[in-house]
Design an enzyme around this catalytic site. Structure first.
Site, PDB file in Angstrom:
ATOM      1  N   ASP A   8       0.847  -1.186   0.000  1.00 46.03           N
ATOM      2  CA  ASP A   8       0.000   0.000   0.000  1.00 46.03           C
ATOM      3  C   ASP A   8       0.891   1.248   0.000  1.00 46.03           C
ATOM      4  O   ASP A   8       2.077   1.184   0.347  1.00 46.03           O
ATOM      5  CB  ASP A   8      -0.894  -0.036   1.247  1.00 46.03           C
ATOM      6  CG  ASP A   8      -1.654   1.253   1.462  1.00 46.03           C
ATOM      7  OD1 ASP A   8      -2.358   1.680   0.526  1.00 46.03           O
ATOM      8  OD2 ASP A   8      -1.560   1.826   2.562  1.00 46.03           O
ATOM      9  N   ASP A 220      -2.415  -0.428   5.883  1.00 41.79           N
ATOM     10  CA  ASP A 220      -2.818   0.221   7.133  1.00 41.79           C
ATOM     11  C   ASP A 220      -4.305   0.523   7.232  1.00 41.79           C
ATOM     12  O   ASP A 220      -4.790   0.840   8.321  1.00 41.79           O
ATOM     13  CB  ASP A 220      -2.058   1.548   7.296  1.00 41.79           C
ATOM     14  CG  ASP A 220      -2.579   2.622   6.355  1.00 41.79           C
ATOM     15  OD1 ASP A 220      -3.000   3.689   6.834  1.00 41.79           O
ATOM     16  OD2 ASP A 220      -2.565   2.394   5.124  1.00 41.79           O
TER      17      ASP A 220
END
Length: 271
Positions: A8, A220
């Site tokens: 990510d 996250d």
């Protein structure tokens, strides 16, 4: 052995200043030298990824990026589109009907543009577009639905309170027909049914003949959950919510503490 690192960007590769720590760059180079294939997996459109990819210094590498929360996959050697899922004109008209009944604004993405549909961009849209090195292009509903643009993803933007109300009113309905996710306090995102980062990662892994247990994913946020669960090793950032951390196999340091480099060192370079 890890063969793919699915990574990510915001809150993971990037710190809170939207910068890539030098420790992350060095660790990624070492992982790639060890034979690991890097796949950036982000909700950002391609235009919001390219400048960061250049900063990684991997311009000649044959790697991949998954953008628009799994709607499009590009090969970095020439940025060609190798896999995608798109919204239909009917889908776009439905999303527009929802935005008409809410103060949130509807935005859409093709390969190059950040579109705002039917009205002038709000401050929330302007700010979000600036974070992906873009500016909003106003587009009519008719043009958005015409088929001349390949629309990958829709986003609804407003204040946190406005998006809270939008999600409460329409979130369940959207998720019955599409892939919906509250990716940020001021953004609700919608993709074609079944499309997530994990969806695109699984299709790419099969193409590359890589098994899930040979994949390490780091993220996250809520839009990383399926990816963390799909990968053989799902690592949550230290700045992730407790909910995301509890679903991961491991937790690394935060994005302010070079958490990506820490995870690469532990699970790839020292394995």
């Amino acid at each position: 052995m890890i063969k793919i690192l699915a990574l990510d960007m915001d809150g993971t590769l990037l710190n809170s200043k939207k910068e890539i720590p030098q420790a992350h760059i060095e660790a990624l180079h070492r992982a790639i030298e060890k034979g690991v294939k890097l796949v950036l997996c982000t909700g950002r459109p391609l235009v919001g990824v390219k400048p960061y990819y250049d900063k990684l210094g991997l311009a000649q590498e044959n790697e991949y990026v998954i953008v628009d929360n799994g709607c499009a996959t590009h090969q970095t050697s020439d940025w060609s589109l190798v896999d995608w899922q798109e919204l239909s004109g009917q889908d776009i008209r439905y999303f527009y009907s929802l935005s008409e009944n809410s103060p949130v604004q509807l935005t859409l993405f093709d390969e190059e543009h950040y579109f705002v549909v039917g009205e002038k961009a709000s401050s929330y849209v302007m700010n979000d577009a600036s974070l992906v090195f873009s500016s909003p292009t106003e587009i009519s509903l008719e043009e958005a639905c015409s088929g001349q643009h390949r629309m990958f993803q829709a986003m609804f933007l407003g204040s946190q309170e406005q998006v809270d109300a939008f999600e409460a009113d329409f979130g369940q309905e959207i998720c019955q027909r599409f892939s919906g996710v509250r990716s940020q306090p001021v953004i609700y995102e919608a993709m074609p049914a079944g499309v997530t980062k994990a969806f695109a990662l699984e299709r790419l892994a099969k193409q590359l003949d890589v098994k899930p247990q040979e994949i390490m994913a780091i993220g996250d946020a809520n839009n990383d959950i399926e990816m963390l669960e799909y990968a053989g090793l799902g690592v949550a950032m230290g700045n992730a919510s407790d909910y995301v951390k509890n679903l991961a196999d491991a937790v690394t340091d935060s994005c302010e503490e070079n958490g990506v480099a820490t995870a690469i060192e532990k699970f790839i370079l020292n394995s």
